[in-house]
Scaffold this motif. Structure first.
Motif, short mmCIF file in Angstrom:
data_model
loop_
_atom_site.label_atom_id
_atom_site.label_comp_id
_atom_site.label_asym_id
_atom_site.label_seq_id
_atom_site.Cartn_x
_atom_site.Cartn_y
_atom_site.Cartn_z
N VAL A 120 0.87 -1.19 0.00
CA VAL A 120 0.00 0.00 0.00
C VAL A 120 0.90 1.23 0.00
O VAL A 120 1.80 1.34 0.83
CB VAL A 120 -0.92 0.02 1.25
N LEU A 121 0.65 2.10 -0.96
CA LEU A 121 1.43 3.35 -1.03
C LEU A 121 0.68 4.46 -0.29
O LEU A 121 -0.51 4.67 -0.53
CB LEU A 121 1.63 3.76 -2.49
N ILE B 104 2.61 -4.39 3.44
CA ILE B 104 3.89 -3.68 3.42
C ILE B 104 3.56 -2.26 2.98
O ILE B 104 3.01 -2.04 1.90
CB ILE B 104 4.89 -4.36 2.46
N VAL B 105 3.85 -1.30 3.86
CA VAL B 105 3.45 0.08 3.62
C VAL B 105 4.63 0.86 3.04
O VAL B 105 5.75 0.80 3.57
CB VAL B 105 2.96 0.72 4.94
N LEU B 106 4.37 1.55 1.94
CA LEU B 106 5.40 2.36 1.27
C LEU B 106 5.06 3.83 1.47
O LEU B 106 3.96 4.27 1.14
CB LEU B 106 5.45 2.03 -0.23
N ALA C 16 5.90 -4.74 7.15
CA ALA C 16 7.18 -4.03 6.93
C ALA C 16 6.85 -2.65 6.40
O ALA C 16 5.75 -2.40 5.89
CB ALA C 16 8.06 -4.79 5.94
N VAL C 17 7.82 -1.74 6.50
CA VAL C 17 7.60 -0.38 6.00
C VAL C 17 8.84 0.04 5.21
O VAL C 17 9.97 -0.29 5.59
CB VAL C 17 7.30 0.60 7.17
N ALA C 18 8.60 0.74 4.10
CA ALA C 18 9.72 1.21 3.27
C ALA C 18 9.40 2.63 2.82
O ALA C 18 8.24 3.04 2.79
CB ALA C 18 9.91 0.30 2.07
N LEU D 65 9.70 5.56 -5.51
CA LEU D 65 8.24 5.40 -5.55
C LEU D 65 7.57 6.37 -6.52
O LEU D 65 6.34 6.43 -6.59
CB LEU D 65 7.67 5.60 -4.14
N ALA D 66 8.37 7.13 -7.28
CA ALA D 66 7.80 8.22 -8.10
C ALA D 66 6.87 7.70 -9.19
O ALA D 66 5.74 8.18 -9.34
CB ALA D 66 8.92 9.05 -8.69
N ALA D 67 7.33 6.73 -9.98
CA ALA D 67 6.51 6.25 -11.11
C ALA D 67 5.26 5.54 -10.59
O ALA D 67 4.16 5.71 -11.14
CB ALA D 67 7.33 5.31 -11.99
#
Ligand code: UVW
Length: 329
Positions: free
Chosen positions: A171-172, A212-214, A251-253, A291-293
């Protein structure tokens, strides 16, 4: 500014030691069940693929920290070897390498190139293993800090998480969009837990157990413009560790250098969220994810969930790993 007493209260609250057994070395990756992996795969609808890894090269973000350098990439066999050896013969350079390569190239059209890379495992897009950060002599789950030796990490090394893939629903949360920032989040305004909720609400997406959270801060986009690998920008406020814990995130990134805000919100320590996530919660951190694109596409189709596949290298006993994560929609 919070105190170490505040920090310890949060640490006691979020600590997952023993939750999955005394021998556990997976931490919050335990939230990723087989059902969760299947759910993540069902999110693939258009076949659009987004590589989230940055380039591993000499123009990377490292070097400002003296314990880390950019990858050093060197050719060990190339076309010049073939041309020159065939022209001059192995006797011209009397060494075993010339003799061996010459044996391959003479009387055969076969040619090949080989290369080698020397780099810190924390050089660019990476996972921090649970053994990366500790305090007061303990790693995650109470394993002794001195179990990380010159032979590698006996406990909580990156090789221990291979059974989880790592793959789950991604998830962004685009905080650049939430704040209406032009490119990136300026230092001095850490991202709060309320903003994580607000971003999810604005995007129409829920963060659920095992995700996993972005987190997009715009840092990487700014780095590509300035080439300044140490110039800070805003990251997660340390108290977001409680939000991640409450949502049972796997997890987180983030697209920045340390996920959390570079200015510690706790008097008496640096990087408090690293300590809470890696050591207390057993939650891996991903850094320098581009994560831009993906964010641009999410803004167009309004879909902020996807299948995320981000397997680390199985480097025995390593405390982190390079990764080229892939988001698939
Ligand atoms: C440290 O925590 C030392 O590094 P990183 O931010 O790369 O995890």
């Amino acid at each position: 500014m919070s105190t170490m007493s505040d920090f310890r209260r949060v640490a006691d609250d979020v600590r997952n030691w023993g939750r999955w057994g005394d021998a556990d070395e997976l931490g919050t990756l335990n939230f990723i069940t087989t059902e969760k992996v299947a759910e993540a795969a069902s999110l693939v609808r258009t076949g659009k693929v987004f590589p989230l890894g940055v380039e591993f090269g000499s123009s990377g973000p490292q070097g400002a920290f003296h314990y880390r350098q950019n990858p050093l990439h060197v050719m060990t066999v190339d076309g010049g070897d073939a041309d020159t050896l065939v022209r001059y013969g192995p006797q011209w350079l009397r060494n075993p390498l010339a003799t061996q390569l010459s044996g391959y190239f003479e009387d055969s059209p076969f040619r090949f190139n080989d290369d080698i890379i020397i780099m810190p495992l924390q050089a660019a897009t990476q996972w921090d293993a649970l053994s990366h950060v500790y305090y007061e002599d303990n790693l995650y789950n109470g394993f002794p800090a001195n179990s990380v030796t010159s032979a590698g990490a006996y406990h909580c090394g990156i090789d221990k998480v291979d059974t989880k893939g790592i793959t789950s629903r991604g998830v962004l949360l685009d905080i650049v969009a939430l704040r209406g920032a032009e490119t990136y989040l300026e230092l001095g305004d850490p991202i709060t837990a309320d903003e994580l909720d607000a971003a999810a609400k604005a995007q129409g997406v829920a963060v659920t157990r095992g995700d996993i959270v972005l987190i997009r801060t715009g840092w990487w986009t700014r780095f590509l413009r300035t080439g300044d690998g140490i110039e800070p920008g805003a990251g997660l406020d340390w108290r977001c560790a409680s939000w991640l814990h409450d949502h049972e995130v796997a997890a987180v990134a983030a697209d920045n250098l340390m996920v959390e805000d570079p200015v510690s919100g706790v008097e008496g320590t640096i990087l408090p969220m690293h300590m809470l996530c890696l050591r207390d919660m057993g939650m891996m951190l991903g850094e320098y994810w581009d994560l831009a694109a993906l964010a641009a596409d999410c803004a167009v189709d309004g879909v902020y969930e996807f299948q995320l596949i981000a397997p680390p290298l199985r480097v025995t006993g390593a405390v982190g790993s390079p990764v080229n994560p892939i988001a698939i929609k």
